[in-house]
Design a protein around this motif. Sequence first.
Motif, mmCIF file in Angstrom:
data_model
loop_
_atom_site.group_PDB
_atom_site.id
_atom_site.type_symbol
_atom_site.label_atom_id
_atom_site.label_comp_id
_atom_site.label_asym_id
_atom_site.label_seq_id
_atom_site.Cartn_x
_atom_site.Cartn_y
_atom_site.Cartn_z
ATOM 1 N N ARG A 140 0.100 28.358 -4.494
ATOM 2 C CA ARG A 140 -0.304 26.778 -4.216
ATOM 3 C C ARG A 140 0.119 25.781 -5.297
ATOM 4 N NH1 ARG A 140 -4.997 28.128 -0.593
ATOM 5 N NH2 ARG A 140 -5.546 25.907 -0.918
ATOM 6 N N GLN A 141 0.427 24.587 -4.872
ATOM 7 C CA GLN A 141 0.416 23.720 -5.946
ATOM 8 C C GLN A 141 -0.886 23.093 -6.122
ATOM 9 O OE1 GLN A 141 3.563 22.560 -7.214
ATOM 10 N NE2 GLN A 141 4.405 24.319 -6.161
ATOM 11 N N THR A 142 -1.053 22.831 -7.762
ATOM 12 C CA THR A 142 -2.354 22.639 -8.178
ATOM 13 C C THR A 142 -2.270 21.349 -9.240
ATOM 14 O OG1 THR A 142 -2.642 25.123 -8.090
ATOM 15 C CG2 THR A 142 -3.969 23.818 -9.741
ATOM 16 N N VAL A 143 -3.423 20.668 -8.829
ATOM 17 C CA VAL A 143 -3.505 19.301 -9.695
ATOM 18 C C VAL A 143 -4.466 19.923 -11.132
ATOM 19 C CG1 VAL A 143 -4.593 17.071 -9.781
ATOM 20 C CG2 VAL A 143 -3.881 18.062 -7.652
ATOM 21 N N ILE A 144 -3.713 19.443 -12.297
ATOM 22 C CA ILE A 144 -4.577 19.613 -13.392
ATOM 23 C C ILE A 144 -4.807 18.427 -14.196
ATOM 24 C CG2 ILE A 144 -3.640 21.883 -13.710
ATOM 25 C CD1 ILE A 144 -1.689 20.667 -15.883
ATOM 26 N N ALA A 145 -6.019 18.040 -14.821
ATOM 27 C CA ALA A 145 -6.181 16.684 -15.644
ATOM 28 C C ALA A 145 -6.527 16.954 -16.954
ATOM 29 C CB ALA A 145 -6.893 16.015 -14.582
ATOM 30 N N LEU A 146 -6.580 16.144 -17.859
ATOM 31 C CA LEU A 146 -7.594 16.110 -18.973
ATOM 32 C C LEU A 146 -8.984 16.063 -18.575
ATOM 33 C CD1 LEU A 146 -5.521 13.862 -21.351
ATOM 34 C CD2 LEU A 146 -5.249 16.040 -21.125
ATOM 35 N N LYS A 147 -9.765 16.562 -19.488
ATOM 36 C CA LYS A 147 -11.335 16.606 -19.249
ATOM 37 C C LYS A 147 -11.761 15.230 -18.992
ATOM 38 C CE LYS A 147 -11.765 21.245 -21.744
ATOM 39 N NZ LYS A 147 -12.457 21.870 -22.769
ATOM 40 N N LYS A 198 3.970 16.121 -21.332
ATOM 41 C CA LYS A 198 3.709 15.083 -22.454
ATOM 42 C C LYS A 198 2.783 13.831 -21.790
ATOM 43 C CE LYS A 198 5.985 12.334 -26.370
ATOM 44 N NZ LYS A 198 7.329 12.117 -26.859
ATOM 45 N N ALA A 199 3.258 13.509 -20.763
ATOM 46 C CA ALA A 199 2.596 12.246 -19.994
ATOM 47 C C ALA A 199 1.348 12.566 -19.708
ATOM 48 C CB ALA A 199 3.534 11.860 -18.552
ATOM 49 N N LEU A 200 0.945 13.738 -19.479
ATOM 50 C CA LEU A 200 -0.408 13.938 -19.111
ATOM 51 C C LEU A 200 -1.431 13.966 -20.309
ATOM 52 C CD1 LEU A 200 -2.778 15.471 -17.195
ATOM 53 C CD2 LEU A 200 -1.892 17.628 -17.966
ATOM 54 N N ARG A 201 -0.762 14.558 -21.424
ATOM 55 C CA ARG A 201 -1.495 14.598 -22.574
ATOM 56 C C ARG A 201 -1.853 13.245 -23.123
ATOM 57 N NH1 ARG A 201 2.295 19.187 -24.389
ATOM 58 N NH2 ARG A 201 1.365 21.184 -24.021
ATOM 59 N N ASN A 202 -0.772 12.351 -23.027
ATOM 60 C CA ASN A 202 -0.713 11.127 -23.500
ATOM 61 C C ASN A 202 -1.566 10.139 -22.449
ATOM 62 O OD1 ASN A 202 0.828 11.725 -25.717
ATOM 63 N ND2 ASN A 202 2.833 10.882 -25.065
ATOM 64 N N GLY A 203 -2.075 10.369 -21.495
ATOM 65 C CA GLY A 203 -2.914 9.688 -20.677
ATOM 66 C C GLY A 203 -2.222 8.710 -19.878
ATOM 67 N N ARG A 204 -0.808 8.988 -19.735
ATOM 68 C CA ARG A 204 0.078 8.023 -18.914
ATOM 69 C C ARG A 204 -0.143 8.248 -17.162
ATOM 70 N NH1 ARG A 204 4.254 8.861 -22.855
ATOM 71 N NH2 ARG A 204 5.379 10.146 -21.631
ATOM 72 N N ILE A 205 -0.872 9.543 -16.967
ATOM 73 C CA ILE A 205 -0.988 9.915 -15.695
ATOM 74 C C ILE A 205 -2.351 10.387 -15.771
ATOM 75 C CG2 ILE A 205 1.302 10.023 -14.672
ATOM 76 C CD1 ILE A 205 1.118 13.129 -15.353
ATOM 77 N N ASP A 206 -3.148 10.413 -14.327
ATOM 78 C CA ASP A 206 -4.584 10.954 -14.417
ATOM 79 C C ASP A 206 -4.473 12.367 -14.138
ATOM 80 O OD1 ASP A 206 -5.876 8.247 -14.780
ATOM 81 O OD2 ASP A 206 -5.140 7.895 -12.604
ATOM 82 N N GLY A 207 -3.334 12.886 -13.457
ATOM 83 C CA GLY A 207 -3.173 14.272 -13.121
ATOM 84 C C GLY A 207 -1.887 14.679 -12.897
ATOM 85 N N LEU A 208 -1.601 15.915 -13.099
ATOM 86 C CA LEU A 208 -0.341 16.653 -12.886
ATOM 87 C C LEU A 208 -0.148 17.657 -11.969
ATOM 88 C CD1 LEU A 208 2.815 16.933 -14.066
ATOM 89 C CD2 LEU A 208 1.821 18.222 -15.741
ATOM 90 N N VAL A 209 0.600 17.689 -11.176
ATOM 91 C CA VAL A 209 0.725 18.648 -9.999
ATOM 92 C C VAL A 209 1.844 19.860 -10.439
ATOM 93 C CG1 VAL A 209 1.207 19.299 -7.549
ATOM 94 C CG2 VAL A 209 -0.043 17.001 -8.220
ATOM 95 N N VAL A 210 1.324 20.893 -10.711
ATOM 96 C CA VAL A 210 2.375 22.219 -10.887
ATOM 97 C C VAL A 210 2.010 23.104 -10.214
ATOM 98 C CG1 VAL A 210 2.707 21.252 -13.091
ATOM 99 C CG2 VAL A 210 0.742 22.880 -12.911
ATOM 100 N N ASP A 211 2.730 24.384 -9.867
ATOM 101 C CA ASP A 211 2.437 25.581 -9.207
ATOM 102 C C ASP A 211 0.909 26.332 -9.862
ATOM 103 O OD1 ASP A 211 3.373 27.691 -11.287
ATOM 104 O OD2 ASP A 211 5.101 26.579 -10.732
ATOM 105 N N LEU A 212 0.331 26.890 -9.418
ATOM 106 C CA LEU A 212 -0.637 27.711 -9.778
ATOM 107 C C LEU A 212 -0.698 28.454 -10.873
ATOM 108 C CD1 LEU A 212 -3.847 27.901 -9.535
ATOM 109 C CD2 LEU A 212 -3.295 30.063 -7.962
#
Length: 286
Positions: A140-147, A198-212
Amino acid sequence: MVTTPRTLAFATAAAVLLAVSACTSQAQPAPMPTVSMGCTKDSLPTETAGKLTIATDEPARPPWFVDGKPANGQGFESAVAYAVAEQLGYARDDVTWTRVGSDSAIAPGPKDFDFGIDQFSISEERKQAVDFSAPYHLVRQTVIALKSSKIAGKTALAELRDARLGAQAGTTGHQAITDLVRPKAEPRTYKSHDEATKALRNGRIDGLVVDLPTAFLLTEAETDDAVIVGQLPQVGSPQAFGLLLEKDSPLTGCVSAAVGQLASEGVLTQLEHQWLTQAAGAPELT
């Protein structure tokens, strides 16, 4: 013609491989054959008579395994392996684990194990060198985000529509954003996995979608302050994991039938819920 365990295995293999071809183009596995009478502990030509030798890589990472110990039966893939063994008539004490690097496992040539389990993706290219069972897991594709992200802790697709989401260009993750989440803002696309991370870590996006599997790797080993928000519903042609066997192995049909039986009985779904959704903290977004 005399029917032997070997011919039974190959006959079952043909039926199962047709089912695999059907299910990898859809989100749901096709019906699988049941384990035949020839697929028994007493008749299977395993590496060691009466024993089942299963291979995985070192280290054995969570949530696929727990504490790096495949033999403890904990973790999704350890649990799947023992469930397959049980379907074939092998008790826990009949199972032996061996450590084989993934590159060596998928390489052409003889194997010193009966089947391997290590998130092996089924592909036509790999099937030139090795056999695969029917799929035991559709990724499944999964959304991850910074805490600290505004979407951390969200539980529904509707709660993600105001978010800035990103994915690597041309991936199933990007398709999942556009087809399932349908955010108000156009999803951000990145040329590489590193750029997206890198975009996720730098806060340029709220969430990143990758495979599980990538989500687990990122949140547990690569990004300390990232969390899994949740798994998205299936979309597109999902990546399928299969048990790996030596090319033209006489065990392929029986192992595939065992996986198919576990799928039809709902056991694989139960194990996913136990070890991936609950224990590993990857809830399903609804």
